[in-house]
Scaffold this active site. Structure first.
Site, PDB file in Angstrom:
ATOM      1  N   TYR A 135       0.857  -1.185   0.000  1.00 24.19           N
ATOM      2  CA  TYR A 135       0.000   0.000   0.000  1.00 24.19           C
ATOM      3  C   TYR A 135       0.893   1.234   0.000  1.00 24.19           C
ATOM      4  O   TYR A 135       1.867   1.302   0.756  1.00 24.19           O
ATOM      5  CB  TYR A 135      -0.903   0.007   1.236  1.00 24.19           C
ATOM      6  CG  TYR A 135      -1.788   1.236   1.333  1.00 24.19           C
ATOM      7  CD1 TYR A 135      -2.830   1.433   0.429  1.00 24.19           C
ATOM      8  CD2 TYR A 135      -1.573   2.208   2.312  1.00 24.19           C
ATOM      9  CE1 TYR A 135      -3.645   2.559   0.513  1.00 24.19           C
ATOM     10  CE2 TYR A 135      -2.379   3.331   2.405  1.00 24.19           C
ATOM     11  CZ  TYR A 135      -3.413   3.504   1.502  1.00 24.19           C
ATOM     12  OH  TYR A 135      -4.203   4.622   1.589  1.00 24.19           O
ATOM     13  N   ASP A 186       9.248   2.933  -0.279  1.00 26.91           N
ATOM     14  CA  ASP A 186       8.206   3.547   0.532  1.00 26.91           C
ATOM     15  C   ASP A 186       8.380   3.045   1.965  1.00 26.91           C
ATOM     16  O   ASP A 186       7.940   1.957   2.326  1.00 26.91           O
ATOM     17  CB  ASP A 186       6.828   3.184  -0.014  1.00 26.91           C
ATOM     18  CG  ASP A 186       5.712   3.783   0.824  1.00 26.91           C
ATOM     19  OD1 ASP A 186       6.013   4.379   1.880  1.00 26.91           O
ATOM     20  OD2 ASP A 186       4.540   3.637   0.431  1.00 26.91           O
ATOM     21  N   LYS A 220       4.294   8.763   8.793  1.00 31.90           N
ATOM     22  CA  LYS A 220       3.996   8.186  10.109  1.00 31.90           C
ATOM     23  C   LYS A 220       4.959   8.664  11.223  1.00 31.90           C
ATOM     24  O   LYS A 220       4.756   9.757  11.731  1.00 31.90           O
ATOM     25  CB  LYS A 220       3.897   6.669   9.987  1.00 31.90           C
ATOM     26  CG  LYS A 220       2.712   6.311   9.051  1.00 31.90           C
ATOM     27  CD  LYS A 220       2.249   4.872   9.071  1.00 31.90           C
ATOM     28  CE  LYS A 220       0.919   4.732   8.353  1.00 31.90           C
ATOM     29  NZ  LYS A 220       0.948   4.117   7.049  1.00 31.90           N
TER      30      LYS A 220
HETATM   31  C1  LIG Z   1       0.283   4.588   5.704  1.00 32.91           C
HETATM   32  C2  LIG Z   1       1.051   4.375   4.452  1.00 32.91           C
HETATM   33  C3  LIG Z   1       0.988   5.271   3.367  1.00 32.91           C
HETATM   34  C4  LIG Z   1       0.008   6.402   3.328  1.00 32.91           C
HETATM   35  O1  LIG Z   1       0.248   7.351   4.313  1.00 32.91           O
HETATM   36  P1  LIG Z   1      -0.973   8.331   4.738  1.00 32.91           P
HETATM   37  O2  LIG Z   1      -0.315   9.259   5.706  1.00 32.91           O
HETATM   38  O3  LIG Z   1      -2.016   7.450   5.314  1.00 32.91           O
HETATM   39  O4  LIG Z   1      -1.427   9.005   3.497  1.00 32.91           O
HETATM   40  C5  LIG Z   1       1.839   5.068   2.308  1.00 32.91           C
HETATM   41  N1  LIG Z   1       2.691   4.035   2.278  1.00 32.91           N
HETATM   42  C6  LIG Z   1       2.781   3.153   3.290  1.00 32.91           C
HETATM   43  C7  LIG Z   1       3.770   2.046   3.206  1.00 32.91           C
HETATM   44  C8  LIG Z   1       1.945   3.278   4.392  1.00 32.91           C
HETATM   45  O5  LIG Z   1       2.007   2.364   5.366  1.00 32.91           O
END
Ligand SMILES: *Cc1c(COP(=O)(O)O)cnc(C)c1O
Length: 435
Positions: free
Chosen positions: A154, A249, A277
């Site tokens: 994701y 990511d 995060k």
């Molecule tokens: C949570 C997450 C996102 C998205 O971040 P948001 O602050 O919710 O937009 C993107 N990539 C990864 C791997 C994530 O866990």
């Protein structure tokens, strides 16, 4: 169950249900982010009203040991006194300037201390914004169109990432959400995690038009999967051969798998790193960064546009600075979170073994999850093969016992630096009767 505890349970259910029904009258599905609605596990989500340390307290005054930690950010635990003070002080000085401010340089420098490969950094407001912008940057730098993404990873909800795999021999993606144009989705190629043969084949066929590959270098969004060595090395080599950019990511695994770039545990380096995060200390923040050369394509230095009225917001910066500087000053706190996670996972594995349950525990740094299968999980199909009914029962039993776990077999759980041995013991006790 005694009459009083039954009564308190009924009262509790009613209260939660009422709050959720009220919310559903005004908020879509009662929530502002879908996974909070407990669709995966069923039942009514719990309304929390406060958090402190490793705990969350519900509107019904029930206290939970929290292993979701706002889906990762709260590495220092809830309401850390230093973070709270930093936020409060910053708020008294004005909440947004729309000008450069010193705190932006300070947070970026702290991020760079941990991630030296991010020679230049752009701060944004969410993980979604950061990944979306990193992909635009990659396309702008390479002047190519296609993006490779892996099934089950994701990367936020921008259009080119809400894409599902084509069936059979088709490799071009299809919209995975209403409202995403087929014309956009077709530029994203979806492959299975850890399938280096498919990856090699796609590069052979389309490499000259592949701008970037985006990957969670250790996944957290289909439970925890660490990439196999041949796969991750092939990935780096193919990106080099075809001049495609590799985007890590690390929005979830950053500051979680280890105290520094996840790439250090994998033996390869990305071209662009995306964070979120933890770096915002519980406030909305994202970041992306790369070599000065790559980042120089970004506006105002270069032709790739990206902007944000509230980007680098002083209160967010204050929370991020307080969080990262505290982590930097207390390196051992990270090891404490990791060793507590290991203790918990060992205890869980013991319970699973004694009860002869078809499940296993996966642990990476301060991330952990329970997969309800005996099989080693290496890609999304393996996760889909788990026993979801058993997972859901486990989840609800733990919740009733006062342990808040991620409400989906597809999610991972986290540990903070303020969880303690007592929390672990209590969690394992509740687990004894929950699995
Ligand atoms: C949570 C997450 C996102 C998205 O971040 P948001 O602050 O919710 O937009 C993107 N990539 C990864 C791997 C994530 O866990």
């Amino acid at each position: 169950m005694t009459a009083t505890s039954l009564w308190s349970k009924i009262k509790f259910m009613k209260h939660s249900e009422k709050l959720f029904n009220d919310a559903k009258n005004i908020l879509v599905g009662g929530v502002n982010s879908p996974v909070r609605a407990f669709k995966g596990v069923g039942g009514t989500p719990i309304f929390m009203k406060k958090g402190y340390g490793p705990y969350l307290v519900s509107e019904d005054e029930k206290t939970y040991i929290d292993y979701v930690l706002s889906w990762g950010p709260m590495l220092l635990g809830h309401a850390d006194p230093d973070v709270t003070l930093a936020i409060t002080e910053a708020a008294t000085l004005g909440t947004s300037f729309g000008t450069p401010s010193l705190s932006e340089t300070t947070l970026a420098t702290l991020i760079q201390d941990f991630y030296p490969g991010m020679e230049k950094i752009r701060l944004v407001n969410s993980g979604t914004e950061a990944t979306m912008s990193a992909i635009r940057l990659a396309r702008g730098v390479t002047k190519k169109d296609l993006l490779i993404k892996f099934n089950g990873c994701y990367h936020g909800h921008s259009d080119s990432l809400l894409v599902a795999a084509g069936s059979g021999g088709l490799t071009f993606g299809f919209p995975d959400s209403a409202g995403v144009l087929a014309d956009v989705a077709k530029n994203t190629i979806i492959l299975d995690y850890n399938d280096h043969e498919a990856l090699t084949a796609v590069f052979k066929e389309k490499g000259t038009n592949i701008a970037a590959v985006i990957i969670e270098p250790v996944t957290g969004n289909m439970g925890i999967i660490k990439p196999a060595e041949p796969f991750i090395h092939a990935l780096r080599a193919l990106c080099d051969t075809y001049n495609s950019l590799l985007i890590f990511d690390e929005v979830m695994c950053g500051f979680r798998v280890q105290f520094g770039p996840t790439s250090e545990t994998l033996g390869i380096k990305p071209d662009i790193t995306v964070l979120g995060k933890v770096i915002g200390g519980g406030l909305p923040c994202g970041a992306y960064g790369a070599s000065s050369d790559i980042m120089s394509h970004l506006s105002p230095e270069g032709p790739v546009y990206q902007a944000g009225t509230l980007s680098g917001n002083p209160i967010v910066m204050a929370a991020g600075i307080a969080t990262l500087s505290k982590l930097k000053a207390n390196r051992e706190s990270f090891s404490i979170a990791v060793s507590l996670t290991q203790d918990l996972c060992l205890g869980l594995s013991d319970i699973i073994r004694h009860k002869k349950i078809s499940a296993h525990v996966v642990n990476q740094g301060s991330m952990w999850c329970v997969f309800y299968t005996d099989k080693k999980v290496q890609n999304l199909a393996d996760v889909q093969g788990c026993d979801f009914e058993s997972f859901n029962r486990f989840f609800h039993n733990m919740l009733e016992g006062g342990v808040y776990l991620a409400p989906s077999q597809y999610e991972s759980c986290f540990m903070s630096v303020v969880h303690n041995e007592k929390n672990i013991q209590k969690t394992l006790e509740i687990c004894q009767n929950s699995m």
